[in-house]
Design a protein around this motif. Structure first.
Motif, PDB file in Angstrom:
ATOM      1  N   ALA A 222     -33.775  13.228 -44.068  1.00  0.00           N
ATOM      2  CA  ALA A 222     -33.641  13.337 -42.046  1.00  0.00           C
ATOM      3  C   ALA A 222     -34.875  14.765 -41.559  1.00  0.00           C
ATOM      4  O   ALA A 222     -35.151  14.411 -40.445  1.00  0.00           O
ATOM      5  N   ALA A 223     -34.417  15.230 -41.820  1.00  0.00           N
ATOM      6  CA  ALA A 223     -34.977  16.784 -41.130  1.00  0.00           C
ATOM      7  C   ALA A 223     -36.124  17.098 -41.670  1.00  0.00           C
ATOM      8  O   ALA A 223     -36.952  17.490 -41.238  1.00  0.00           O
ATOM      9  N   GLY A 224     -37.185  16.443 -42.735  1.00  0.00           N
ATOM     10  CA  GLY A 224     -38.099  16.718 -42.685  1.00  0.00           C
ATOM     11  C   GLY A 224     -39.019  15.389 -41.760  1.00  0.00           C
ATOM     12  O   GLY A 224     -39.919  15.467 -41.598  1.00  0.00           O
ATOM     13  N   ALA A 225     -38.531  14.457 -41.509  1.00  0.00           N
ATOM     14  CA  ALA A 225     -38.989  13.474 -40.440  1.00  0.00           C
ATOM     15  C   ALA A 225     -39.328  13.811 -39.341  1.00  0.00           C
ATOM     16  O   ALA A 225     -39.918  13.407 -38.595  1.00  0.00           O
ATOM     17  N   LEU A 226     -38.283  15.275 -39.151  1.00  0.00           N
ATOM     18  CA  LEU A 226     -38.682  16.062 -37.477  1.00  0.00           C
ATOM     19  C   LEU A 226     -39.665  16.860 -37.325  1.00  0.00           C
ATOM     20  O   LEU A 226     -40.123  17.452 -36.590  1.00  0.00           O
ATOM     21  N   ALA A 227     -40.174  17.344 -38.515  1.00  0.00           N
ATOM     22  CA  ALA A 227     -41.204  18.572 -38.604  1.00  0.00           C
ATOM     23  C   ALA A 227     -43.095  18.745 -37.865  1.00  0.00           C
ATOM     24  O   ALA A 227     -43.050  19.070 -37.211  1.00  0.00           O
ATOM     25  N   HIS A 228     -43.303  16.838 -37.198  1.00  0.00           N
ATOM     26  CA  HIS A 228     -44.393  16.945 -36.245  1.00  0.00           C
ATOM     27  C   HIS A 228     -43.591  16.713 -35.440  1.00  0.00           C
ATOM     28  O   HIS A 228     -44.775  16.692 -34.273  1.00  0.00           O
ATOM     29  N   LEU A 229     -42.470  16.938 -35.083  1.00  0.00           N
ATOM     30  CA  LEU A 229     -42.010  17.572 -33.311  1.00  0.00           C
ATOM     31  C   LEU A 229     -42.082  18.354 -32.699  1.00  0.00           C
ATOM     32  O   LEU A 229     -42.340  18.772 -31.801  1.00  0.00           O
TER      33      LEU A 229
ATOM     34  N   GLN B 190     -45.226  23.431 -27.726  1.00  0.00           N
ATOM     35  CA  GLN B 190     -46.412  23.297 -26.421  1.00  0.00           C
ATOM     36  C   GLN B 190     -45.583  22.791 -25.225  1.00  0.00           C
ATOM     37  O   GLN B 190     -46.048  23.290 -24.460  1.00  0.00           O
ATOM     38  N   GLN B 191     -44.455  22.375 -25.149  1.00  0.00           N
ATOM     39  CA  GLN B 191     -43.609  22.078 -23.731  1.00  0.00           C
ATOM     40  C   GLN B 191     -43.385  22.775 -23.567  1.00  0.00           C
ATOM     41  O   GLN B 191     -43.074  23.526 -22.428  1.00  0.00           O
ATOM     42  N   GLU B 192     -42.017  23.845 -24.165  1.00  0.00           N
ATOM     43  CA  GLU B 192     -41.843  25.243 -23.927  1.00  0.00           C
ATOM     44  C   GLU B 192     -42.872  26.110 -23.673  1.00  0.00           C
ATOM     45  O   GLU B 192     -43.091  26.544 -22.575  1.00  0.00           O
ATOM     46  N   THR B 193     -44.119  26.225 -23.845  1.00  0.00           N
ATOM     47  CA  THR B 193     -45.047  27.028 -23.103  1.00  0.00           C
ATOM     48  C   THR B 193     -45.550  26.521 -22.134  1.00  0.00           C
ATOM     49  O   THR B 193     -45.949  27.605 -21.383  1.00  0.00           O
ATOM     50  N   ASP B 194     -46.157  25.420 -22.050  1.00  0.00           N
ATOM     51  CA  ASP B 194     -45.955  24.540 -20.455  1.00  0.00           C
ATOM     52  C   ASP B 194     -44.601  24.758 -19.846  1.00  0.00           C
ATOM     53  O   ASP B 194     -45.429  25.247 -17.957  1.00  0.00           O
ATOM     54  N   GLN B 195     -43.649  25.398 -19.322  1.00  0.00           N
ATOM     55  CA  GLN B 195     -42.652  25.046 -19.057  1.00  0.00           C
ATOM     56  C   GLN B 195     -42.719  26.236 -18.379  1.00  0.00           C
ATOM     57  O   GLN B 195     -42.128  26.820 -17.023  1.00  0.00           O
ATOM     58  N   ARG B 196     -43.794  27.733 -19.544  1.00  0.00           N
ATOM     59  CA  ARG B 196     -42.928  29.045 -18.812  1.00  0.00           C
ATOM     60  C   ARG B 196     -44.349  29.338 -18.405  1.00  0.00           C
ATOM     61  O   ARG B 196     -44.184  29.983 -17.392  1.00  0.00           O
ATOM     62  N   ARG B 197     -45.451  28.164 -18.006  1.00  0.00           N
ATOM     63  CA  ARG B 197     -46.394  29.020 -17.926  1.00  0.00           C
ATOM     64  C   ARG B 197     -46.322  27.879 -16.103  1.00  0.00           C
ATOM     65  O   ARG B 197     -46.427  28.812 -15.044  1.00  0.00           O
TER      66      ARG B 197
ATOM     67  N   ARG C 195     -44.291  14.134 -21.798  1.00  0.00           N
ATOM     68  CA  ARG C 195     -43.891  14.489 -23.355  1.00  0.00           C
ATOM     69  C   ARG C 195     -42.814  14.458 -23.309  1.00  0.00           C
ATOM     70  O   ARG C 195     -42.308  14.334 -24.206  1.00  0.00           O
ATOM     71  N   GLU C 196     -41.956  14.951 -22.397  1.00  0.00           N
ATOM     72  CA  GLU C 196     -40.707  15.254 -22.433  1.00  0.00           C
ATOM     73  C   GLU C 196     -39.337  13.875 -23.000  1.00  0.00           C
ATOM     74  O   GLU C 196     -38.826  13.438 -23.750  1.00  0.00           O
ATOM     75  N   ALA C 197     -40.793  13.440 -22.759  1.00  0.00           N
ATOM     76  CA  ALA C 197     -39.525  11.666 -22.993  1.00  0.00           C
ATOM     77  C   ALA C 197     -39.747  11.185 -24.555  1.00  0.00           C
ATOM     78  O   ALA C 197     -38.490  10.568 -25.150  1.00  0.00           O
ATOM     79  N   ARG C 198     -40.658  12.049 -25.380  1.00  0.00           N
ATOM     80  CA  ARG C 198     -41.065  11.959 -26.738  1.00  0.00           C
ATOM     81  C   ARG C 198     -40.417  12.842 -27.286  1.00  0.00           C
ATOM     82  O   ARG C 198     -38.997  12.626 -28.111  1.00  0.00           O
TER      83      ARG C 198
END
Length: 983
Positions: free
Chosen positions: A365-372, A378-385, A637-640
């Motif tokens: 199950a942990a391996g399935a979350l790697a692509h997110l 990127q979401q954190e980078t955009d939020q900081r920007r 992006r926040e919905a996914r």
């Protein structure tokens, strides 16, 4: 002292520069200064006094307002006096301290006082040729040249207006204060105080000696136990006490010797009884020890069995310790299994295969979350920007508001910068004056710091001079001794040359009945010459040391004269203030270019502010556009990411949770494996324990463990058994020895009776010894105290006589005791000076009063025993009676006061040894005289100018203008007073 010229500017009522030519005024020896009331006649005399001493006489000196109120602000107040003192022509210039308007701005500033002294005909060798510019140095130089203080000058040279009769009508106390200032008799007051203090010190010393005698007498009485009787002489009583102490000592020593012999006999008998008692005791102890050991034989056998069993149980104990360690390991692994199961939230009995399957599922199950994960980053980078853009927009908006405020405040800042430029220019103008004052104070501070070293050098030089004087005196004594001895030996030297029947080369006689005998140590001429050369060398050293001491004294005097009343701390504080002010001014002056540049920068900043506002508004619009686009992408992006996080704050945290759960399950599997291994090892160690107990001869492991004893217990059993064997062997050996052979244990010794007899004898001997020691100590203490007491009596007698003599002398010096006139030493000296003044004043008073009045000095004591010596009355020749000076009329008081002032001036001038006073000023008082009396006064003044003096009279009496040819008139106007010379 002769005055030549006087210049005043903005001084008193003189607004403009006025000049007084004393050479022209005094050409005839007598001149008149007249004018309207309040025009400024007395001010000219004040100007002379101010130029000399920096102060003015009388009550005017207390006001300290010397500047002309109507003078222009830019005209300085100055007084210039040119005069000759002791052949030196000099020029004095002074300016008082006053308030003047500020050159820039409103308000007033303090103009400091100034003074300068210039040598007109060349400076003396001890003074700098350029003159003096320090106020204190100018004051000390003038006072030294004139030889009198400011108070003496006002009383001797310048007789102030309205103060002629003050000294005449003064009471004794006031007259004493004035005379003490004029004649400087403070040193006699110091002599009076010295006698009082010396008497007080000697009184304390005598009282201390008397108290010491009383304490010694009390101590003798205490030590001896003999009371002092009031009717018995102290010395006789002391002798009786000493004799009684000696008799008591002899009796105590005889008793001590007798009891010591009795104690020795009792001690010998006791020693014999103690030896027999010891042998009986040892026999009894040996029999008792053997009996006790036989009774406790069973206990001793039990000790041996216990010790042997403990030795056999040692291998069983090692096997038991291995079983205990295996049990602890099982407990530890079981606890780890329970803790791992609790962390996983699973049952500890779950099969190992099922646990491994659960761990694998969590990791998948942990391996399935790697692509997110990249999208979350990127979401954190955009939020900081987005946050940065929002912060930048707010900052730019604030900067826009600040630029607008700067643009609005720019005119006020330009005005303030212009004011700062003006302040820097003013500081640059004031800097030079402050630097000059700083240099002057720094020079004074160097003088103050050099004074201690000069004083130390003076002390050293004075000590060297004294040592040189002592060495020279010793050399002189040696030379005189050698000369006396050589003269004594010359007769013996001539006697060796006499022959019987031949004439004596001295007296010519052929008979020599008693020729001189030779002296033991003959002094040769070479010895006398060598001593004379040594005396001459010592004299030369003495002269050099005296010159060095004199130079050191001159150096100290010069430093003190330059320093005046200033102190090092005060000068250091003043210098620090000036330096701080100078640094502040210099800092402000140095900032002038910077402030000028700042002003130019502010004036040119208008266009720059407009450009900055334009660029800032453009950047602000671009930031707002980028912020809106990023906000839209972040929301999509926040919905996914919300679906991937689940109940966790982020994707990373959910993955970390899954991986942590898998790791905990794997830890439970490892703990289960370790616990199974520990249980297997425990079973093996228990089998080994049972086998070791059987091998050691025990029925069971429990029996072997019960036989266990500590190392301390085993050592204790071994030591106890060894002690029993040792005691038995010792008792048998003692009984078999020859020393105790034949001793019956039942023998009765009788030790108590012998011990009691020896104790009684010893106690009696010890008491006798203590009594003898006390008697000896008492006799020794009494002898020592008697010697000290006799020494104290011998010292107290002369001290009492000296103190009585000193007390009588101190009373006489201070006007008490045998002093019938109640006059102190200071009053006596002042009375002598006053008597001289009365004699000098009487000559002029008789002349001016037509022979009617004379001064009478009285040294009688005052009323009710008060001090006397300063009485001054007037003898009226018409009535032949002595009258108080206060009974004179106004005109008579003026004559008496003028005569007394002139006589006082003559005596003070002679007393101080100052410069010849060629100029004298008399202010007012002539209006109270009739024509005949005025003639007599003018005749007296003519005598003064005939003697070479110049007399200046200040008066508004019309008749004086008719009598005196040379006059200086003072005219008063709204624009200030002016001077006019009339002949």
């Amino acid at each position: 002292m002769r005055l030549h010229s006087l210049e005043v500017t903005a001084f008193g009522p003189y607004r403009d520069r006025q000049v007084v030519d004393f050479d022209r005024l005094g050409a005839d020896g007598l001149f008149l200064l007249h004018g309207d009331t309040g025009a400024g006649k007395t001010t000219l005399l004040d100007a002379v006094a101010f130029a000399l001493y920096g102060s003015v006489p009388g009550a005017r000196g207390q006001v300290k307002r010397l500047r002309c109120d109507t003078a222009a602000p830019d005209v300085p107040t100055t007084v210039v006096l040119e005069l000759t003192i002791q052949g030196q022509r000099l020029r004095l210039e002074r300016s008082p301290e006053y308030e003047r308007p500020k050159k820039r701005g409103e308000g007033f500033t303090t103009q400091p006082a100034k003074a300068s002294l210039t040598w007109v005909d060349g400076a003396p060798t001890e003074h700098p040729p350029e003159g003096l510019t320090r106020i204190d140095e100018v004051g000390r130089t003038v006072q030294r040249l004139l030889g009198m203080t400011v108070d003496q000058f006002f009383q001797v040279v310048m007789l102030p207006q309205g103060e002629f009769a003050r000294f005449l009508r003064a009471d004794t106390a006031e007259r004493e204060q004035l005379l003490e200032k004029l004649f400087g008799t403070q040193r006699f007051g110091e002599v009076e105080r010295w006698f009082v203090e010396r008497r007080r010190e000697r009184g304390r010393e005598v009282e201390a000696q008397s108290q010491h005698v009383r304490e010694l007498l009390a101590r003798v009485s205490q030590v001896s136990g003999a009371a002092r009787e009031s009717d018995v002489d102290d010395q006789s009583w002391l002798e009786d006490v000493e004799k009684n102490a000696l008799r008591d000592l002899e009796a105590a020593r005889a008793e001590q010797s007798r009891l010591r012999r009795e104690r020795e006999a009792a001690d010998a008998a006791l020693a014999e009884r103690r030896e027999l008692a010891d042998k009986v005791r040892r026999v009894r102890d040996a029999h008792a020890t053997l009996a006790e050991i036989a009774e406790r034989q069973a206990e001793h056998d039990a000790w041996r069995a216990e010790r042997d069993a403990a030795h056999r149980a040692v291998p069983v104990l090692a096997a038991n310790r291995a079983v205990l360690r295996a049990e602890q390991e099982c407990e530890r692994t079981s606890a780890e299994v329970a803790a791992a199961a609790q962390r996983c939230g699973l049952d500890a009995a779950t099969p190992v295969a099922e646990l491994r399957s659960l761990a694998g599922a969590e990791r998948e199950a942990a391996g399935a979350l790697a692509h997110l994960v990249p999208e979350a980053q990127q979401q954190e980078t955009d939020q900081r920007r987005v946050a940065e853009l929002a912060e930048r927009i707010a900052r730019d908006e604030q900067r826009e508001a600040e630029l607008r405020q700067q643009q609005e405040a720019l005119p006020e800042r330009i005005t303030a910068a212009r004011q700062q430029v003006d302040d820097a220019k003013h500081a640059e103008a004031r800097l030079e004056g402050v630097q000059a004052r700083e240099a002057e104070v720094a020079a004074l501070l160097d003088t103050a710091r050099a004074l201690p070293a000069a004083q130390q050098a003076l002390t050293t030089a004075t000590a060297e001079a004294q040592r040189a004087v002592d060495a020279h005196q010793r050399a002189r004594d040696v030379l005189q001794d050698l000369r006396a001895r050589r003269l004594a030996g010359m007769a013996a030297e001539l006697a060796t040359r006499l022959q019987t029947g031949e004439p004596c080369p001295v007296c010519g006689s052929a008979e020599h009945p008693a020729p001189a005998e030779a002296v033991e140590e003959l002094v040769r001429a070479e010895d006398e010459e060598e001593a004379q050369r040594a005396e001459q060398r010592a004299h030369a050293v003495r002269e050099e040391a005296a010159v060095a001491a004199q130079r050191a004294q001159q150096e100290v005097d010069g430093l003190r004269e330059r320093l005046g009343d200033r102190t090092e701390d005060g000068l250091a504080a003043e210098l620090a203030e000036l330096r701080a002010e100078r640094e502040a001014l210099r800092s402000a002056a140095e900032q002038l270019p910077q402030r000028t540049a700042q002003l130019a920068e502010l004036e040119a900043s208008t266009e720059r502010l407009a450009d900055q506002l334009t660029r800032l508004r453009t950047d602000l619009a671009a930031a707002r556009s980028e912020h809106a686009a990023l906000v839209s992408a972040v929301q999509e992006r926040e919905a996914r990411l919300r679906e991937g996080r689940g109940e966790f704050p982020s994707i990373e945290e959910r993955r970390a949770h899954l991986l942590d759960t898998a790791a905990r399950i794997e830890e439970l599997v490892a703990a289960r494996t370790a616990r199974d291994d520990a249980e297997r090892r425990l079973a093996e160690h228990r089998e080994a324990l049972t086998e070791a107990a059987t091998t050691a001869g025990f029925d069971s492991p429990a029996a072997a463990l019960a036989a266990e004893r500590s190392e301390e217990r085993i050592a204790e059993l071994t030591e106890a058994l060894a002690e029993v064997e040792e005691r038995a062997a010792g008792a048998r050996a003692a009984l078999a020895g020859p020393e105790l052979a034949g001793i019956d244990p039942s023998t009765e010794v009788g030790l108590e009776q012998a011990t009691e007899a020896a104790t009684v004898a010893r106690e009696a001997a010890e008491r006798a010894t203590a009594l003898a020691h006390r008697a000896e100590q008492r006799q020794r203490d009494i002898a020592e105290l008697g010697e000290r007491l006799r020494q104290a009596w011998a010292e107290l007698g002369p001290a009492l006589a000296e103190h009585a003599e000193l007390e009588a002398l101190a009373d006489v010096v201070n006007g008490r005791g045998q002093n019938a006139r109640r006059m102190s030493l200071r009053s006596y000296v002042l009375a002598a000076r006053l008597e001289e003044v009365a004699v000098a004043a009487t000559r002029r008073l008789q002349r001016m009063s037509g022979g009617r009045y004379s001064f009478v000095h009285s040294d009688a004591a005052g009323a009710r025993g008060t001090r006397g010596g300063l009485g001054l009355d007037v003898l009226d020749d018409y009535s032949g009676k002595v009258r108080p000076a206060k009974t004179l009329s106004g005109g008579e008081s003026f004559l008496a006061s003028l005569s007394l002032a002139l006589g006082l001036a003559d005596v003070v001038a002679g007393e101080t040894g100052g410069a010849l006073l060629d100029t004298l000023f008399i202010d007012e008082g002539f209006g109270t005289l009739d024509a005949d009396t005025l003639d007599l006064v003018m005749d007296t003044l003519d005598e003064l100018r005939a003697g070479g003096r110049v007399v200046g009279l200040v008066s508004h009496v019309e008749e004086m203008r008719q009598r005196i040819g040379v006059r200086l008139r003072v005219r008063k106007s709204r624009d200030g007073s002016t001077l006019e010379l009339q002949t």
